[in-house]
Design a protein around this motif. Structure first.
Motif, PDB file in Angstrom:
ATOM      1  N   MET A  49      -5.065   0.018   2.141  1.00 47.58           N
ATOM      2  CA  MET A  49      -4.499   1.069   1.318  1.00 47.58           C
ATOM      3  C   MET A  49      -6.021   1.784   0.683  1.00 47.58           C
ATOM      4  N   ALA A  50      -6.970   1.007   0.481  1.00 48.05           N
ATOM      5  CA  ALA A  50      -8.141   1.546  -0.128  1.00 48.05           C
ATOM      6  C   ALA A  50      -8.889   2.384   0.817  1.00 48.05           C
ATOM      7  N   VAL A  51      -8.938   1.906   1.954  1.00 46.39           N
ATOM      8  CA  VAL A  51      -9.533   2.756   3.104  1.00 46.39           C
ATOM      9  C   VAL A  51      -8.634   4.064   3.090  1.00 46.39           C
ATOM     10  N   LEU A  52      -7.231   4.076   3.242  1.00 44.76           N
ATOM     11  CA  LEU A  52      -6.483   5.498   3.687  1.00 44.76           C
ATOM     12  C   LEU A  52      -6.650   6.047   2.366  1.00 44.76           C
ATOM     13  N   ALA A  53      -6.839   5.685   1.120  1.00 48.58           N
ATOM     14  CA  ALA A  53      -7.023   6.446  -0.124  1.00 48.58           C
ATOM     15  C   ALA A  53      -8.235   7.401   0.112  1.00 48.58           C
ATOM     16  N   ALA A  54      -9.420   6.597   0.656  1.00 50.27           N
ATOM     17  CA  ALA A  54     -10.730   7.415   0.833  1.00 50.27           C
ATOM     18  C   ALA A  54     -10.298   8.547   1.578  1.00 50.27           C
ATOM     19  N   THR A  55      -9.545   8.879   2.397  1.00 50.98           N
ATOM     20  CA  THR A  55      -9.283  10.028   3.230  1.00 50.98           C
ATOM     21  C   THR A  55      -8.921  11.371   2.244  1.00 50.98           C
TER      22      THR A  55
END
Length: 495
Positions: free
Chosen positions: A428-434
């Protein structure tokens, strides 16, 4: 490089599991700068499994405060939430829960599932999963509606929706991943209104739905005070926990797969097209950037070890097992409820081939059985036309056993990669970075670190192939596995 992927940027991932709520703060290079979790408790009664939705919020709030305690507020760029798939509740117009959370494995809605599958048969067939299980969200919604009519303005919330509502201070859209098991049409990208009306679902009960990765709103002042997440932080639409773990493993290119070995074995991959399964054991989520995420969840996995060897030291027993060189193999069912993937067999039971002599060989037979089942999962996916030849990453508790990971690579006959931090909250942190300007593939490349790559031993692979095929043939003999799937597995073994 996008500023989102710099060491100064911090992305927050929130994970609502079954037993805990977890918050992880990850910088743009993949370094974890803060993490915390809080326990969750539930109530089980036969097929029923409930949790208190207010506990989800209080647990996540406490975990967030601890995870961000050492992080400067100006570094926090965005936040995304994942939760368990199919967990739902009814809430009042102001977001106050009206019911407990009916958890992902709650099975009380069996009678409602029959009606759902009759009314929606054409839609479910087109979407590729053929039928809904009683534990899916739509049958559970009908069960809730059958008890008493909800008040005017009531809303159906997925588990993550309650959290995003609290973060924003108002209701925001749900994401297509959590909405899948409520009947959301991923192909048409809308609710199937005709079928839902025929099932008696009131208009306005279901939320608006957007694709994962969409910015839903900003963190409000009240939520900022409760969680420590700075007010104004963008809230990004998340995905279910299995998809989140896949992103956390960086398995995002077509043909890439994440094999999660926990209590049970779960496979999640990437395809440029929907993968349709006539047997209904594989179904697809839709990825944040238009790809499809086929996958399946087995009833076999590492839980067989705790069931058969309670109180054992896994490290010591693994060392003893590795020294035996045994080729006995156990079908590693965890419970008594049959199998779900790579075939559906409610009456399946465990068995052992090869007659292990002693505790260490019996333990090794379970390790080898999981590896054989995993290979069969991939052979089944290949049989369905899913791309399976891309990078394979192993995650979950089972991947922390070095010998077992090598054994799995040898049985599969392909290299495997072990990520450093592969968990749903990291995904979710990776997805949030988008939300801060990074493409998902770039965010994953920058933030997902590979700890080790294991290559199969060709000689050992050739020695274990007959064991695998004997295992496959026994499943056919017992009437559990389709002969065409077995023939495909034999054909793959010859190539």
């Amino acid at each position: 490089m996008s500023d989102a992927l710099s060491p100064d940027a911090v992305h927050l991932g929130l994970d609502l599991g079954t037993q805990s709520a977890r918050a992880v703060a990850v910088d743009g290079t993949g370094r974890v700068v803060g993490a915390a979790s809080r326990p969750l408790t539930g109530r089980r009664d036969g097929p029923r499994h409930e949790q208190d939705p207010e506990q989800w919020w209080s647990a996540l709030s406490a975990a967030c405060r601890e995870a961000l305690a050492g992080v400067e507020a100006g570094r926090v760029r965005d936040v995304a939430v994942d939760a368990t798939s199919g967990t739902v509740l009814l809430a009042a117009a102001d977001g106050t829960p009206l019911t407990p959370g009916l958890m992902y494995d709650d099975g009380r809605a069996a009678a409602c599932a029959d009606r759902v599958n009759t009314v929606g048969a054409e839609v479910w067939e087109r979407l590729g999963y053929r039928s809904m299980q009683p534990s899916w969200a739509l049958p559970k919604l009908l069960w809730l509606l059958g008890r008493e009519r909800p008040p005017t303005g009531a809303r159906l919330l997925h588990q993550a929706d309650l959290v995003t509502w609290r973060l924003a201070g108002r209701q925001v859209a749900s994401d297509a991943s959590h909405a899948l098991k409520t009947g959301y049409d991923l192909l048409a990208e809308r609710w199937p209104d005709h079928e839902l009306s025929a099932l008696g679902v009131p208009a306005g009960l279901l939320p608006e739905v957007v694709r994962p990765g969409t910015v839903l709103g900003d963190v409000c002042a009240e939520a900022a005070a409760a969680t420590g997440v700075p007010a104004g932080t963008p809230i990004v639409a998340g995905m279910t926990d299995g998809c989140a773990a896949q992103i956390g493993a960086g398995a995002l290119a077509p043909g890439a797969w994440n094999s999660v070995l926990g209590t049970t074995l779960v496979l999640k991959g990437v395809s440029p097209h929907p993968v349709r399964d006539p047997a209904g054991v594989v179904y697809c989520h839709r990825g944040p950037e238009g790809t499809w995420l086929p996958g399946g969840a087995s009833s076999s996995g590492a839980g067989v070890l705790t069931r058969r060897f309670p109180g054992a030291d896994p490290r010591a027993l693994t060392a003893e097992a590795a020294a035996t060189g045994s080729t006995a193999v156990t079908y590693p069912l965890v419970g008594d409820g049959g199998e779900r993937f790579p075939f559906r067999a409610p009456r399946a039971t465990a068995f052992t081939l090869g007659g292990p002599a002693g505790r260490a060989e019996e333990f090794h037979a379970c390790l080898l059985g999981v590896a054989c089942l995993e290979r069969l999962c991939f052979d089944y996916l290949d049989h369905l036309g899913a791309p399976v030849t891309g990078p394979l990453r192993l995650t979950g508790g089972g991947a922390r056993n070095p010998y077992w990971s090598r054994l799995r690579a040898d049985v599969l006959g392909r290299p495997v990669q072990l990520p450093e931090q592969a968990e749903s909250a990291v995904g979710m942190a990776v997805l949030a970075a988008t939300a801060s300007g990074a493409a998902l593939k770039d965010a994953a490349a920058a933030m997902v670190r590979i700890r080790e790559e294991l290559h199969p031993d060709p000689a050992r692979t050739q020695r274990l192939l007959p064991v695998y095929l004997r295992f496959v043939d026994e499943l056919v003999r017992r009437g559990l596995l389709d002969e065409q799937v077995a023939a495909h597995a034999h054909g793959k073994a010859r190539t």
